[in-house]
Scaffold this motif. Sequence first.
Motif, PDB file in Angstrom:
ATOM      1  N   GLY A   1      30.141  31.221  36.461  1.00 22.05           N
ATOM      2  CA  GLY A   1      30.182  32.298  35.474  1.00 22.05           C
ATOM      3  C   GLY A   1      30.994  33.516  35.880  1.00 22.05           C
ATOM      4  O   GLY A   1      30.870  34.585  35.273  1.00 22.05           O
ATOM      5  N   LYS A   2      31.862  33.388  36.897  1.00 12.76           N
ATOM      6  CA  LYS A   2      32.648  34.538  37.360  1.00 12.76           C
ATOM      7  C   LYS A   2      33.601  35.048  36.271  1.00 12.76           C
ATOM      8  O   LYS A   2      33.647  36.242  35.974  1.00 12.76           O
TER       9      LYS A   2
ATOM     10  N   TYR B   1      43.090  44.285  32.911  1.00  8.45           N
ATOM     11  CA  TYR B   1      42.505  42.953  33.147  1.00  8.45           C
ATOM     12  C   TYR B   1      43.575  41.877  33.114  1.00  8.45           C
ATOM     13  O   TYR B   1      44.383  41.804  32.183  1.00  8.45           O
ATOM     14  N   LEU B   2      43.603  41.058  34.156  1.00  7.64           N
ATOM     15  CA  LEU B   2      44.476  39.885  34.207  1.00  7.64           C
ATOM     16  C   LEU B   2      43.596  38.648  34.222  1.00  7.64           C
ATOM     17  O   LEU B   2      42.902  38.377  35.204  1.00  7.64           O
ATOM     18  N   ALA B   3      43.608  37.901  33.111  1.00  9.52           N
ATOM     19  CA  ALA B   3      42.813  36.685  33.030  1.00  9.52           C
ATOM     20  C   ALA B   3      43.467  35.581  33.862  1.00  9.52           C
ATOM     21  O   ALA B   3      44.650  35.647  34.207  1.00  9.52           O
ATOM     22  N   GLN B   4      42.697  34.571  34.188  1.00 12.23           N
ATOM     23  CA  GLN B   4      43.193  33.459  34.999  1.00 12.23           C
ATOM     24  C   GLN B   4      44.295  32.709  34.242  1.00 12.23           C
ATOM     25  O   GLN B   4      44.107  32.309  33.094  1.00 12.23           O
ATOM     26  N   ASN B   5      45.436  32.541  34.903  1.00 13.78           N
ATOM     27  CA  ASN B   5      46.578  31.804  34.334  1.00 13.78           C
ATOM     28  C   ASN B   5      47.025  32.362  32.979  1.00 13.78           C
ATOM     29  O   ASN B   5      47.460  31.622  32.100  1.00 13.78           O
TER      30      ASN B   5
ATOM     31  N   ILE C   1      39.540  48.108  42.552  1.00 14.56           N
ATOM     32  CA  ILE C   1      39.957  46.717  42.305  1.00 14.56           C
ATOM     33  C   ILE C   1      38.733  45.816  42.317  1.00 14.56           C
ATOM     34  O   ILE C   1      37.886  45.902  43.213  1.00 14.56           O
ATOM     35  N   LEU C   2      38.641  44.955  41.305  1.00  8.67           N
ATOM     36  CA  LEU C   2      37.647  43.885  41.270  1.00  8.67           C
ATOM     37  C   LEU C   2      38.410  42.578  41.118  1.00  8.67           C
ATOM     38  O   LEU C   2      39.156  42.402  40.162  1.00  8.67           O
ATOM     39  N   VAL C   3      38.249  41.673  42.081  1.00  5.64           N
ATOM     40  CA  VAL C   3      39.078  40.467  42.093  1.00  5.64           C
ATOM     41  C   VAL C   3      38.237  39.208  42.304  1.00  5.64           C
ATOM     42  O   VAL C   3      37.297  39.200  43.093  1.00  5.64           O
ATOM     43  N   VAL C   4      38.563  38.182  41.533  1.00  2.00           N
ATOM     44  CA  VAL C   4      38.048  36.835  41.777  1.00  2.00           C
ATOM     45  C   VAL C   4      39.173  36.043  42.422  1.00  2.00           C
ATOM     46  O   VAL C   4      40.288  35.996  41.898  1.00  2.00           O
ATOM     47  N   SER C   5      38.907  35.449  43.563  1.00  2.00           N
ATOM     48  CA  SER C   5      39.942  34.675  44.250  1.00  2.00           C
ATOM     49  C   SER C   5      39.290  33.606  45.121  1.00  2.00           C
ATOM     50  O   SER C   5      38.210  33.826  45.684  1.00  2.00           O
ATOM     51  N   HIS C   6      39.967  32.460  45.214  1.00  2.00           N
ATOM     52  CA  HIS C   6      39.544  31.404  46.140  1.00  2.00           C
ATOM     53  C   HIS C   6      40.332  31.480  47.447  1.00  2.00           C
ATOM     54  O   HIS C   6      40.177  30.620  48.308  1.00  2.00           O
TER      55      HIS C   6
ATOM     56  N   LEU D   1      41.108  41.447  38.296  1.00  2.86           N
ATOM     57  CA  LEU D   1      42.045  40.336  38.488  1.00  2.86           C
ATOM     58  C   LEU D   1      41.292  39.025  38.683  1.00  2.86           C
ATOM     59  O   LEU D   1      40.464  38.905  39.584  1.00  2.86           O
ATOM     60  N   ASP D   2      41.588  38.063  37.817  1.00  3.05           N
ATOM     61  CA  ASP D   2      40.963  36.739  37.913  1.00  3.05           C
ATOM     62  C   ASP D   2      41.982  35.749  38.477  1.00  3.05           C
ATOM     63  O   ASP D   2      42.923  35.361  37.794  1.00  3.05           O
ATOM     64  N   GLU D   3      41.809  35.380  39.719  1.00  4.02           N
ATOM     65  CA  GLU D   3      42.715  34.470  40.433  1.00  4.02           C
ATOM     66  C   GLU D   3      44.176  34.943  40.377  1.00  4.02           C
ATOM     67  O   GLU D   3      45.061  34.227  39.898  1.00  4.02           O
TER      68      GLU D   3
END
Length: 643
Positions: free
Chosen positions: A41-42, A70-74, A213-218, A187-189
Amino acid sequence: MILLQAVDISKSFAAEPILSGINLQIQSGERIGLVGVNGVGKSTFLKILTGQMFPDSGEIRKGKQVQVGYLAQNSGLQSENIIWDEMITVFDDLRAQEKQLRLLEQQMGEPMSEKQHEQLLEQYSILSEDFKDKGGFQYEANIRNVLHGMRFYEDDYQKPISSLSGGQKTRLALCKLLLTNPDILVLDEPTNYLDIETLTWLEKYLNGYPGAILVVSHDRFFLDALVTVIYEIERTQCKRYVGNYSNYLDLKAEDIERQLATYEKQEKEISKLEDFIARNIARASTTKRAQSRRKMLDKISRVERPVTADRKVSFSFDVDRTSGNEVLKVKDLTVGYGDHVLSSGISFQLERGERVALLGPNGIGKSSLLKTIIGQLPPLAGTITLGSNVAIGYYDQEQTRLHPQVQVLHELWDEYPQMLEQDVRTVLGNFLFSGDDVLKKISTLSGGEKARVSLAKLMLQNANFLILDEPTNHLDIFSKEVLENALYDYPGTILFVSHDRYFLNKMATRVIELGPNGCESYLGDYNYFREKKMEQEELALNSVASKETISTQDERRPTDKENYLQDKEQQRRERQRQRKIEELEGKIEVIEAEIASLEEQLCQPEIFEEPLKAVELTDQLTKKNEELEALLEEWEQVQEETP
């Protein structure tokens, strides 16, 4: 100062809870990483934070003046503009201010009353100060800097955005977002489609970013370099950990150890109570005591079983037979497509048990080299020799070896028909496919699910030489760690391409850097490779005469030496470029101070009484602004130069 708060956020899909009572706050300048397994759910949470989706309950509190980008994934940039025209739209307000300043400067040079002149000066002073504070004298330089960092060069500026690839559009969307400079970057990925050099630039840029900054990253290396706080979403809940990703792992392990001890202790107590109740509930003499214990049992607040004990991806790689000591020999190889050569003069050798990382810029031919080694592409020149008893297992980052219309179960079973169905299901279960999941068609799977199917097939091969092209793509952090451990214990030989620097550093025992005219080998992990590259930069200070001496001393590998000298010359030019940039920045700083002084003089009351003096100062200000623009233009040109 708190910029944004998420308070008791809950969200469900089809009656299944995804988020339950989530709380998060973002403070000024904070760098936050949001982690959790795929599907936890990230991305949903980020959409709720940025107003793209509404929660079922809870609220988002944000100041009226706080801007969130906001930058959505891809999410690729969609526009009919060319690259430069689209980027400059970010600064439309500044460009309008600039036009107004030029107009005011012209008006101040015209005859007018003292009162009118005073009003113009005051208006000009306020507008000029605001223009300067907003970066009005350097916005074009900022555009070029960000585009260059994301690998868009002067020749690209006039390209229509609609003609770009999906990855380029995603990078361009990130460029535009960075230029808007919001108070909070979400930022999402953001590291998708970025090579190592671009990743390094982005890390430096974000570390210097003035906002939060709030970031989701693998990308664990990226998280370690950037964030100072980790929020983990797990079992619909969210928990905060102070520190980067490595700190989070240590704190998380301590939490799990405590939770496991508490859970096991409670389970023992519950077991004793249940046993007592079962033995005594039927006896008349002890039934009241048993009923009392049952009430105690009902009141117990159950501790959840720690997640570490939950089912996760679980697999290992083995070999059917051992290869010879010499696994692969590549000599004077040229790779490419038809007449298009990507890299030539490639020579290297792999020994049994090595784990070799293949590095190089995007487009240099890393994937093509792997495909040439496995026979999928013909070599344009040179030879490839496999050692005795070598059996290759290949992982394709594009998943082209999967069959879209086949069910997950039959993707494995068709390739290994001698296996029992139950055994195939057991293997798939280790890769988190259970029940009806195994009946899904490959075409309906997510990127992470397809990656797990490919890894399951690779595991069953029991090959002694694994060739892996971006094996960590689409995997969540926890699956990456399982893969690392499996490959670390693997008894065979590995040649792999990866942009995951954490994975590179853990896995590689040697690094081969691929260039257009050959390759260079570095015995050690990724950190060692980076150290040697830095040493080479220092060697760039050597004179041309020393380089020529080195060249004549060793003629055994002329292609490598030629590359070596070219690298050194390139590094020397880069040092010169950096010195020129520093010199120009010093001049720009002086000019900006002089402009500020002139603007301050124009605002002084005594100048109102001397129109001629005001005109003279205005002329000087105009000239200084022109000088500044010329210096900034030169600075931009030097920034764009290729060393």
